[in-house]
Design an enzyme around this catalytic site. Structure first.
Site, PDB file in Angstrom:
ATOM      1  N   CYS A   3       0.864  -1.188   0.000  1.00 31.21           N
ATOM      2  CA  CYS A   3       0.000   0.000   0.000  1.00 31.21           C
ATOM      3  C   CYS A   3       0.899   1.236   0.000  1.00 31.21           C
ATOM      4  CB  CYS A   3      -0.986  -0.022   1.170  1.00 31.21           C
ATOM      5  SG  CYS A   3      -0.250   0.020   2.812  1.00 31.21           S
ATOM      6  N   ASN A   6       2.170   1.457   4.449  1.00 26.52           N
ATOM      7  CA  ASN A   6       2.455   0.190   5.143  1.00 26.52           C
ATOM      8  C   ASN A   6       2.103   0.259   6.632  1.00 26.52           C
ATOM      9  OD1 ASN A   6       5.330  -2.011   5.752  1.00 26.52           O
ATOM     10  ND2 ASN A   6       3.261  -2.563   5.228  1.00 26.52           N
ATOM     11  N   CYS A   8      -1.633   0.665   7.340  1.00 26.72           N
ATOM     12  CA  CYS A   8      -3.071   0.333   7.429  1.00 26.72           C
ATOM     13  C   CYS A   8      -3.426  -0.904   6.606  1.00 26.72           C
ATOM     14  CB  CYS A   8      -3.940   1.511   6.978  1.00 26.72           C
ATOM     15  SG  CYS A   8      -3.882   2.919   8.102  1.00 26.72           S
ATOM     16  N   ARG A   9      -3.529  -0.736   5.287  1.00 24.33           N
ATOM     17  CA  ARG A   9      -4.081  -1.812   4.455  1.00 24.33           C
ATOM     18  C   ARG A   9      -3.128  -2.998   4.307  1.00 24.33           C
ATOM     19  NH1 ARG A   9      -5.204   2.155  -0.402  1.00 24.33           N
ATOM     20  NH2 ARG A   9      -3.268   2.950   0.523  1.00 24.33           N
ATOM     21  N   SER A  10      -1.878  -2.740   3.930  1.00 27.58           N
ATOM     22  CA  SER A  10      -0.998  -3.885   3.636  1.00 27.58           C
ATOM     23  C   SER A  10      -0.581  -4.694   4.869  1.00 27.58           C
ATOM     24  CB  SER A  10       0.219  -3.463   2.797  1.00 27.58           C
ATOM     25  OG  SER A  10       1.042  -2.557   3.475  1.00 27.58           O
ATOM     26  N   ASP A 119      -8.420   3.823   1.038  1.00 23.83           N
ATOM     27  CA  ASP A 119      -7.451   4.108   2.097  1.00 23.83           C
ATOM     28  C   ASP A 119      -8.217   4.587   3.327  1.00 23.83           C
ATOM     29  OD1 ASP A 119      -5.424   4.923   3.737  1.00 23.83           O
ATOM     30  OD2 ASP A 119      -4.256   5.816   2.104  1.00 23.83           O
TER      31      ASP A 119
HETATM   32  P1  4NP Z   1      -1.923   2.812   4.069  1.00 25.04           P
HETATM   33  O1  4NP Z   1      -2.579   4.174   4.637  1.00 25.04           O
HETATM   34  O2  4NP Z   1      -1.339   3.147   2.714  1.00 25.04           O
HETATM   35  O3  4NP Z   1      -3.082   1.875   3.974  1.00 25.04           O
HETATM   36  O4  4NP Z   1      -0.876   2.400   5.081  1.00 25.04           O
HETATM   37  C1  4NP Z   1      -1.854   5.371   4.736  1.00 25.04           C
HETATM   38  C2  4NP Z   1      -1.076   5.600   5.837  1.00 25.04           C
HETATM   39  C3  4NP Z   1      -0.362   6.782   5.956  1.00 25.04           C
HETATM   40  C4  4NP Z   1      -0.423   7.734   4.947  1.00 25.04           C
HETATM   41  C5  4NP Z   1      -1.187   7.494   3.835  1.00 25.04           C
HETATM   42  C6  4NP Z   1      -1.892   6.305   3.726  1.00 25.04           C
HETATM   43  N1  4NP Z   1       0.302   8.951   5.070  1.00 25.04           N
HETATM   44  O5  4NP Z   1       0.138   9.820   4.199  1.00 25.04           O
HETATM   45  O6  4NP Z   1       1.094   9.106   6.013  1.00 25.04           O
END
Ligand code: 4NP
Length: 146
Positions: A3, A6, A8-10, A119
Site C-alpha cells: 500500500c 504500510n 493500514c491496508r498492507s 485508504d
Molecule cells: P496505508 O494508509 O497506505 O493503507 O498504510 C496510509 C497511511 C499513511 C499515509 C497514507 C496512507 N500517510 O500519508 O502518512
C-alpha cells in the site's frame, strides 16, 4: 502486499494471508511494504491493530518498510491495494517478468476490474471494518488458489 504507508491496508493483508496459509499448512512467505517511506520502522496504525485484533489477528508487531526493486526478486506475487500503488510499483519494474508479478489485490474478488481498496487512514472507524471485509475476502481467494 503493498500500500502507500504500510501502516493500514498492507499490514492487515499480510496478517490475514499469513493466518490463512498457516491454517492450510502451506509453506508460503508473506510480507508487506509501502511505496512511500513516511512510516518506515513504525508499527501499524492503532485503529487497524484494533480492527485486526477484534477478528483474532495480531498485527501489532509488524514494522513498516518501503518497497524496493529487490522485492521483484524475493516474491512471486505482488498485490497492490490501489491504482496509485500499482503504478508506483510498475514504475520500478525492470522487465516484463517483474510486471507480470504485480496485480490489484481486489482482482482476487472481481477479476480484471482493477478496483482499489479504499485508504481508511483519512476516514472514520467504519472505514477500517469495510477494508477488513474486502481484504479478508481477497486473501481467502488467494489462499484457496495457492
Ligand atoms: P496505508 O494508509 O497506505 O493503507 O498504510 C496510509 C497511511 C499513511 C499515509 C497514507 C496512507 N500517510 O500519508 O502518512
Amino acid at each position: 502486499m503493498v500500500c502507500l504507508g504500510n501502516i493500514c491496508r498492507s499490514p492487515l493483508a499480510e496478517g490475514l494471508l499469513r493466518e490463512k496459509v498457516q491454517k492450510r499448512g502451506l509453506n508460503v512467505e508473506v510480507d508487506s511494504c509501502g511505496t512511500a517511506a513516511y512510516h518506515v520502522g513504525e508499527a501499524p496504525d492503532s485503529r487497524m491493530i484494533l480492527t485486526a485484533h477484534s477478528h483474532g489477528i495480531d498485527i501489532s508487531t509488524l514494522m513498516g518498510r518501503q518497497f524496493t526493486v529487490n522485492d521483484f526478486d524475493e516474491f512471486d506475487q505482488i498485490f497492490a491495494m490501489d491504482s496509485s500503488n500499482y503504478h508506483n510499483i510498475i514504475s520500478l519494474a525492470r522487465n516484463d517478468a517483474d510486471i507480470d508479478k504485480v496485480s490489484f489485490l481486489l482482482d482476487q474478488i472481481k477479476p480484471g476490474e482493477n478496483m482499489s481498496v479504499p485508504d481508511p487512514w483519512y476516514g472514520g472507524d467504519k472505514g477500517f471494518e469495510k477494508v477488513y471485509e474486502l481484504i479478508d475476502t481477497a486473501c481467502e481467494n488467494i489462499a484457496k488458489n495457492l
